[in-house]
Enzyme design. Structure first.
Site: not given
Length: 629
Positions: A108, A129, A142, A291, A301
């Site tokens: 995203g 990112k 985003g 995820d 992440d």
């Protein structure tokens, strides 16, 4: 200098790419990637760059033209200009978030730029990112902001230098573009700078990448966007195994079930070892959803992570993890649960009866073996491997818990413990140990009740009278924890600093005696005790870091950066590149960095007040109020 990058975008050639060019949020069926374009930022500028990470890509910043090199990095790694050979795309994946299947998630805010061939022929996927909208942005924009980007940038590099498998971070670029964020979800939004991190890894494919085929979930009703597309699942397995597990592909090229079983066994063992490494440095991930689990066993992440300061097995680093699902002591079992979800996602290409057996046979054994091996090194047990070592480790952690010991600093101090110390030396050592334990004031903050008494009373009545309704508001574990907090807080009101010190010394003296006995067993098996001790200290000092990215250190760097001073981010990055060594010459590094950019007066004032503590110090009292969500 960035023209040296050589792209070869194998993932986009090997996996299906969405044919639609609609860049807005939408379901993406039948594809692993969607093509996207980064959204430009106003006045991008470099916060910091990691030269060791960029070296993986074959990049070396020209020392003579540093300003021009930084400007070029800011231009391309903000997404304002595309590198020749890059093909921006967003990856489609699903995930179980806090135990529930959430359906399509995907990149995203992250964008695959392509795969760069390193100087030794290795392949590195690079990502931006925070570069703008993708089909997977859902209701978001985003974008990422300065504070979260600095944390991810610094922690990615910190973990690598601690020797823990991780994605890397090459640059952090901020801008004058702004977005509004409600940091604590409490109705107090503020405007923050858009910031982009260049992330580097062999791949960013994760467990959730295989969940895009999931049929409607029996609890949430949500499904993956590519249900019934087993052909894509086969493509993904072929790509992942042949690219990242070539030895398995070679060994089982004629039997896909055996090949897939070997792959699942390997990712099970890698994940077990990874979480064992986390536990041994006190690292809490914070959001261990499926995820956020790497298909090649990397830490991936970095969001509301935290390194534990005061040892608390139930430590929760994520302020929005209300049930403590991802607490420090739950991480091993949660990663195993996530592997179970990956196993489900591989059916029918790997039957569940095979993967479940692998998981039961391999995961716990690999975790316990690796954890104990690492803990032996942290304690300097380098000669013998005894069954009683596990108990010694448990008793050490229990002593840390009882005394509120600082996890990192207690381990670091143990290398200076002498087996044959006389009573006065032992007393000196006990003074050092207890100085790393929580004070009465720190304990009062830690055990301060969190519920209004009337709310607690209502919850207790509800638990008795209407358990179904109570289950919507809280859990018995939460209520019990609050009652324990109240009891501890009440006891602390009567406790003096002298009583606490005496109690802590007693606890540590008891454990040190057990440690001394265990070390003497080591000495019995060596011919040269001095050489053994030199080796012991060396092993301990290369496994017990002096410096970690504590929340308060990151916060100081963030506050300075938000005021336009990036020197502290660069200082901390330099420090974390050598976490096991005394930071000699660090003052000079700091002064050089400060000369590079203008320092806002307000930031300098705040920073001076807060940075007088050494970077290896246990956190100041104000740090306990920091909340990361």
């Amino acid at each position: 200098w960035l023209s040296a990058l050589r792209f070869d975008n194998l993932a986009l050639r090997s996996l299906p790419v969405d044919a639609s060019e609609d860049g807005g949020p939408r379901a993406v069926p039948g594809a692993c990637f969607s093509r996207v374009r980064p959204s430009p930022l106003q006045n991008p500028r470099l916060v910091a760059m990691s030269l060791p990470a960029l070296a993986l890509l074959g990049l070396e910043a020209p020392a003579a033209e540093r300003e021009a090199a930084e400007a070029e990095a800011a231009l391309y790694f903000s997404g304002n200009r595309l590198l020749a050979g890059s093909e921006p795309a967003a990856h489609c994946y699903c995930g179980h978030q806090f135990g529930s299947f959430a359906g399509q998630l995907g990149d995203g805010a992250a964008m695959y730029l392509g795969e760069v061939l390193g100087p030794r022929g290795e392949r590195w996927e690079i990502q931006l990112k925070g570069a703008g909208l993708t089909p997977f942005s859902r209701q978001a924009d985003g974008r990422k902001v300065l504070r979260s980007s600095i944390r991810e940038f610094l922690c990615s590099e910190a973990m690598f230098h601690l020797g823990i498998p991780t994605t890397r971070a090459g640059t952090c670029v901020t801008s004058d573009s702004k977005v509004v964020r409600d940091i604590f979800y409490d109705g107090n939004p503020k405007s923050e700078r858009c910031t982009v991190v260049l992330r580097i890894a062999s791949t960013f494919i994760r467990f959730g990448s295989f969940e895009i085929f999931k049929p409607p979930d029996e609890y949430t009703g949500r499904k993956g966007p590519s249900v019934n597309r087993n052909d894509i699942r086969i493509q993904m397995l072929d790509y992942v195994i042949s690219t990242f597990y070539p030895e398995i592909q070679e060994a089982y090229s004629d039997n896909s079930i055996q090949r897939n079983a070997a792959f699942f066994k390997e990712i099970t063992k890698r994940t077990a070892r990874l979480v064992a490494e986390w536990q041994c440095v006190g690292f809490c991930h914070g959001v261990l959803n499926t995820d956020n689990m790497s298909i090649v066993g990397l830490t991936i992440d970095y969001g509301p992570f935290g390194f534990m300061d005061r040892y608390d097995p139930e430590h929760i680093c994520n302020g929005s993890d209300n049930t403590g699902r991802y607490a420090y002591n739950k991480q091993p079992e949660i990663c195993k649960w996530n592997l179970g979800k990956l196993a489900e996602a591989l059916v029918p290409e790997l039957p569940l009866e095979i993967s479940e057996l692998i998981l039961e046979e391999e995961y716990d054994a690999e975790f316990e073996k690796h954890y104990l091996q690492k803990m032996r090194k942290k304690l300097g047990l380098i000669q013998l491997e005894l069954e009683e070592d596990s108990k010694l480790v448990s008793e050490l952690l229990e002593t840390m818990h009882l005394t509120g010991g600082d996890f990192t600093n207690i381990f670091y101090l143990l290398s200076s413990f002498s087996v044959d110390s006389d009573p006065s030396e032992l007393e000196d050592f006990l003074e050092k140990l207890t100085s790393q334990c929580a004070s009465v004031e720190e304990l009062k903050v830690a055990f301060k009740p969190q519920m209004d008494p009337r709310q607690l009373s209502m919850m207790l009545m509800l638990a008795q009278s209407n358990p179904q309704l109570f289950a919507l508001f809280g859990t018995k574990a939460n209520i019990n924890k609050e009652l324990e907090r109240i009891e501890q807080f009440s006891k602390l009101q009567q406790l003096t600093a002298a009583d606490l010190l005496s109690r802590n010394k007693r606890h540590w003296k008891e454990w040190l005696e057990k440690y001394r006995v265990r070390l003497q067993k080591e000495i019995e098996n060596v011919s040269d005790a001095d050489a053994w001790n030199t080796d012991r200290v060396k092993v301990m000092n290369s496994n017990n870091p002096k410096y970690i990215l504590r929340n308060y250190i990151a916060q100081n760097a963030i506050e300075a950066a938000e005021n336009g001073d990036f020197s502290e981010v660069r200082n901390v990055l330099k420090l974390l590149e050598n976490p096991f060594q005394e930071a000699e010459g660090f003052r000079e590094v700091k002064e050089d960095a400060e000369e590079e950019g203008a320092t806002a007066a307000a930031a300098a004032c705040a920073q001076d007040t807060r940075s007088r503590l050494p970077y290896c110090s246990k956190p100041p009292l104000w740090a306990s109020e920091l909340c990361v969500t």
